[in-house]
Write a protein that holds these residues in place. Sequence first.
Motif, PDB file in Angstrom:
ATOM      1  N   GLY A 152       0.695  -1.106  -0.059  1.00  0.00           N
ATOM      2  CA  GLY A 152      -0.172  -0.122  -0.027  1.00  0.00           C
ATOM      3  C   GLY A 152       0.731   1.241   0.075  1.00  0.00           C
ATOM      4  O   GLY A 152       0.524   2.058   0.743  1.00  0.00           O
ATOM      5  N   VAL A 153       1.937   1.243  -0.885  1.00  0.00           N
ATOM      6  CA  VAL A 153       2.876   2.216  -0.743  1.00  0.00           C
ATOM      7  C   VAL A 153       3.214   2.668  -2.389  1.00  0.00           C
ATOM      8  O   VAL A 153       3.190   1.765  -3.190  1.00  0.00           O
ATOM      9  CB  VAL A 153       4.182   1.774  -0.260  1.00  0.00           C
ATOM     10  N   PRO A 154       3.249   3.968  -2.539  1.00  0.00           N
ATOM     11  CA  PRO A 154       3.795   4.467  -4.060  1.00  0.00           C
ATOM     12  C   PRO A 154       4.812   4.109  -4.373  1.00  0.00           C
ATOM     13  O   PRO A 154       5.868   4.154  -3.523  1.00  0.00           O
ATOM     14  CB  PRO A 154       3.308   6.057  -3.884  1.00  0.00           C
ATOM     15  N   VAL A 155       4.902   3.766  -5.699  1.00  0.00           N
ATOM     16  CA  VAL A 155       6.262   3.355  -6.157  1.00  0.00           C
ATOM     17  C   VAL A 155       6.559   4.321  -7.313  1.00  0.00           C
ATOM     18  O   VAL A 155       5.792   4.641  -8.197  1.00  0.00           O
ATOM     19  CB  VAL A 155       6.313   1.928  -6.590  1.00  0.00           C
ATOM     20  N   MET A 156       7.746   5.168  -7.289  1.00  0.00           N
ATOM     21  CA  MET A 156       7.959   5.809  -8.200  1.00  0.00           C
ATOM     22  C   MET A 156       9.015   5.209  -9.345  1.00  0.00           C
ATOM     23  O   MET A 156      10.015   4.468  -8.930  1.00  0.00           O
ATOM     24  CB  MET A 156       8.873   7.185  -7.730  1.00  0.00           C
ATOM     25  N   THR A 157       8.659   5.400 -10.517  1.00  0.00           N
ATOM     26  CA  THR A 157       9.355   4.417 -11.629  1.00  0.00           C
ATOM     27  C   THR A 157       9.796   5.729 -12.703  1.00  0.00           C
ATOM     28  O   THR A 157       9.198   6.710 -12.567  1.00  0.00           O
ATOM     29  CB  THR A 157       8.447   3.542 -12.258  1.00  0.00           C
ATOM     30  N   SER A 162      16.485   4.668 -18.312  1.00  0.00           N
ATOM     31  CA  SER A 162      16.655   6.147 -17.835  1.00  0.00           C
ATOM     32  C   SER A 162      17.667   6.239 -16.776  1.00  0.00           C
ATOM     33  O   SER A 162      17.797   5.391 -15.999  1.00  0.00           O
ATOM     34  CB  SER A 162      15.594   6.740 -17.770  1.00  0.00           C
ATOM     35  N   ASP A 163      18.054   7.532 -16.314  1.00  0.00           N
ATOM     36  CA  ASP A 163      19.194   7.956 -15.473  1.00  0.00           C
ATOM     37  C   ASP A 163      18.691   7.564 -14.003  1.00  0.00           C
ATOM     38  O   ASP A 163      17.886   8.140 -13.505  1.00  0.00           O
ATOM     39  CB  ASP A 163      19.753   9.167 -15.515  1.00  0.00           C
ATOM     40  N   PRO A 164      19.053   6.347 -13.175  1.00  0.00           N
ATOM     41  CA  PRO A 164      18.469   6.240 -12.127  1.00  0.00           C
ATOM     42  C   PRO A 164      18.857   7.436 -10.874  1.00  0.00           C
ATOM     43  O   PRO A 164      17.843   7.646 -10.243  1.00  0.00           O
ATOM     44  CB  PRO A 164      19.375   5.157 -11.300  1.00  0.00           C
ATOM     45  N   ALA A 165      19.862   8.043 -11.323  1.00  0.00           N
ATOM     46  CA  ALA A 165      19.959   9.336 -10.247  1.00  0.00           C
ATOM     47  C   ALA A 165      18.878  10.284 -10.534  1.00  0.00           C
ATOM     48  O   ALA A 165      18.688  11.082  -9.565  1.00  0.00           O
ATOM     49  CB  ALA A 165      21.584   9.969 -10.430  1.00  0.00           C
ATOM     50  N   SER A 166      18.434  10.551 -11.867  1.00  0.00           N
ATOM     51  CA  SER A 166      17.604  11.504 -12.079  1.00  0.00           C
ATOM     52  C   SER A 166      16.270  11.167 -11.339  1.00  0.00           C
ATOM     53  O   SER A 166      15.475  12.089 -10.567  1.00  0.00           O
ATOM     54  CB  SER A 166      17.356  11.810 -13.426  1.00  0.00           C
ATOM     55  N   LEU A 167      15.717   9.887 -11.416  1.00  0.00           N
ATOM     56  CA  LEU A 167      14.733   9.230 -10.717  1.00  0.00           C
ATOM     57  C   LEU A 167      14.974   9.524  -9.201  1.00  0.00           C
ATOM     58  O   LEU A 167      13.904   9.967  -8.422  1.00  0.00           O
ATOM     59  CB  LEU A 167      14.616   7.666 -10.857  1.00  0.00           C
ATOM     60  N   ALA A 168      16.285   9.332  -8.531  1.00  0.00           N
ATOM     61  CA  ALA A 168      16.440   9.304  -7.123  1.00  0.00           C
ATOM     62  C   ALA A 168      15.972  10.624  -6.635  1.00  0.00           C
ATOM     63  O   ALA A 168      15.499  11.009  -5.801  1.00  0.00           O
ATOM     64  CB  ALA A 168      17.862   9.051  -6.833  1.00  0.00           C
ATOM     65  N   TYR A 169      16.646  11.712  -7.636  1.00  0.00           N
ATOM     66  CA  TYR A 169      16.188  13.338  -7.147  1.00  0.00           C
ATOM     67  C   TYR A 169      14.841  13.481  -7.258  1.00  0.00           C
ATOM     68  O   TYR A 169      14.495  14.198  -6.192  1.00  0.00           O
ATOM     69  CB  TYR A 169      17.169  14.000  -8.227  1.00  0.00           C
ATOM     70  N   ASP A 170      14.250  13.156  -8.335  1.00  0.00           N
ATOM     71  CA  ASP A 170      12.734  13.368  -8.321  1.00  0.00           C
ATOM     72  C   ASP A 170      12.048  12.708  -7.305  1.00  0.00           C
ATOM     73  O   ASP A 170      10.949  13.440  -6.647  1.00  0.00           O
ATOM     74  CB  ASP A 170      12.147  12.660  -9.586  1.00  0.00           C
ATOM     75  N   ALA A 171      12.270  11.446  -6.751  1.00  0.00           N
ATOM     76  CA  ALA A 171      11.574  10.872  -5.726  1.00  0.00           C
ATOM     77  C   ALA A 171      11.972  11.439  -4.294  1.00  0.00           C
ATOM     78  O   ALA A 171      10.861  11.881  -3.737  1.00  0.00           O
ATOM     79  CB  ALA A 171      12.052   9.413  -5.647  1.00  0.00           C
ATOM     80  N   LEU A 172      13.195  12.246  -4.196  1.00  0.00           N
ATOM     81  CA  LEU A 172      13.440  12.735  -2.868  1.00  0.00           C
ATOM     82  C   LEU A 172      12.757  14.163  -2.869  1.00  0.00           C
ATOM     83  O   LEU A 172      12.236  14.524  -2.026  1.00  0.00           O
ATOM     84  CB  LEU A 172      14.924  12.950  -2.697  1.00  0.00           C
ATOM     85  N   ALA A 173      12.535  14.740  -4.104  1.00  0.00           N
ATOM     86  CA  ALA A 173      11.992  16.031  -4.328  1.00  0.00           C
ATOM     87  C   ALA A 173      10.306  15.970  -3.818  1.00  0.00           C
ATOM     88  O   ALA A 173      10.036  16.780  -3.039  1.00  0.00           O
ATOM     89  CB  ALA A 173      12.154  16.476  -5.634  1.00  0.00           C
ATOM     90  N   ARG A 174       9.879  14.720  -4.446  1.00  0.00           N
ATOM     91  CA  ARG A 174       8.689  14.626  -4.227  1.00  0.00           C
ATOM     92  C   ARG A 174       8.090  14.207  -2.778  1.00  0.00           C
ATOM     93  O   ARG A 174       7.148  14.657  -2.134  1.00  0.00           O
ATOM     94  CB  ARG A 174       8.057  13.479  -5.092  1.00  0.00           C
ATOM     95  N   ALA A 175       9.215  13.489  -2.112  1.00  0.00           N
ATOM     96  CA  ALA A 175       8.848  12.823  -0.941  1.00  0.00           C
ATOM     97  C   ALA A 175       8.903  14.060   0.042  1.00  0.00           C
ATOM     98  O   ALA A 175       8.260  13.926   1.068  1.00  0.00           O
ATOM     99  CB  ALA A 175       9.829  11.793  -0.589  1.00  0.00           C
TER     100      ALA A 175
END
Length: 298
Positions: A152-157, A162-175
Motif C-alpha cells: 500500500g505504498v507508492p512506487v516511483m518509476t 533512464s538515469d537512476p540518479a534523476s529518478l532518485a532526485y525526483d523521488a526525494l523532491a516529491r517525498a
Amino acid sequence: IEKPAEQGAKPGLLGRMLGRDDAPRRVLDDEMLERLEELLIQSDMGVETAMRVSANLAEGRFGRKMSVSEIKAALADEITRIMEPVAKPLPLYAARPQVVLVVGVNGAGKTTTIGKLASQFREAGKSVMIAAGDTFRAAAVEQLQVWGTRAGVPVMTAPEGSDPASLAYDALARAKAEGIDLLMIDTAGRLQNRADLMEELAKILRVLRKLDPDAPHNTLLVLDATTGQNALNQVEIFRKLADVTGLVMTKLDGTARGGVLVALADRFGLPIHAIGVGEQIDDLQAFDPEEFAAALIG
Ligand code: GDP
C-alpha cells in the motif's frame, strides 16, 4: 514433520553431529575442540571466526567434562555474545524524509526486502515511498510495483534505461514536498560491471545530497544467506561502492549455513537490521541473537 527454526539454520546441524543431549559427558579437550571447530566451519562461519568461537569456548572450560547439552549451551552463549552488539533494528531519525538507499547484488532480495520493510513501516503509521532505481531491469521495476501495491505504498518509476540518479532526485523532491517519512531507493546490482555501478551509485549520492546533505541516512546492504562465505566478499565490495551502514540477511529460512552471519558480525561489526525468513510480506524479522544462536547450534 519438523518445523524449521525461525531464525536461520535448519535445526540440528551442530546438534545432530554432536550427538544426543543425553549422550555420555565428554572431556573438552583439543580433539573435541577441533571437531567443534569443523562443525562451525561447516555452518559457514569461516575459519577465523570458528577458531575464535572455539577458543572462547575453551576458556575456563578446557579439560572439563561436559554433557552435549552443556556444550551446546556454551556454544550458543559464545555466538550470542558476538551477535548481540550487531542486532539493531533500522534506526529512525527525525529527518523527513529519512532516505534509505538499498544496495546488493541481483537476486539477493532487495526488492522483496524493500516491500517487506515498506509494509512494516506503514503498519507502524509511517508514510513510505519507494523509488525503483534499477531502471535497467524492467522486471525489477515491475516486481517493485507489485510489492508497492501489496504494501500500500507508492512506487516511483522512470522509463526503462533512464538515469537512476534523476529518478532518485525526483523521488526525494516529491517525498519532501509530500512530507513522506521514509523514502526507500532500490538500486541496480550489476556487479559484472563494477566501474559502471560505482559511477551510478556515486551519482545517486551526489544528487540526493543536493536536496539533503544528510541523505542517504542509511545504506542497507541486502545479502543472501545461501551464498555463504561469498557474503563476506559482497560486504567488502559494496563498502567500497557506497557507505554501507547496515545489513539485511535474506533467505535464512532456506539454509543450514547461517553461520556466515556470525562471520559478518565478527569481521565487520555492521548492524544487522533485519532477517528475511521467507517470500511473504510478513517474513521479515528483527534479528534475535539468542534465538539465532540456538537455531544454529540446534
Ligand atoms: P533482488 O534482485 O535483489 O531485488 O531480489 P528479489 O527481491 O527479487 O529476490 C530474489 C528471489 O529471492 C525472489 O524469488 C524472492 O522471493 C526470494 N527471496 C527474497 N527474500 C527471501 C527470503 O527471506 N526467503 C526466501 N526463501 N526467499 C527470499
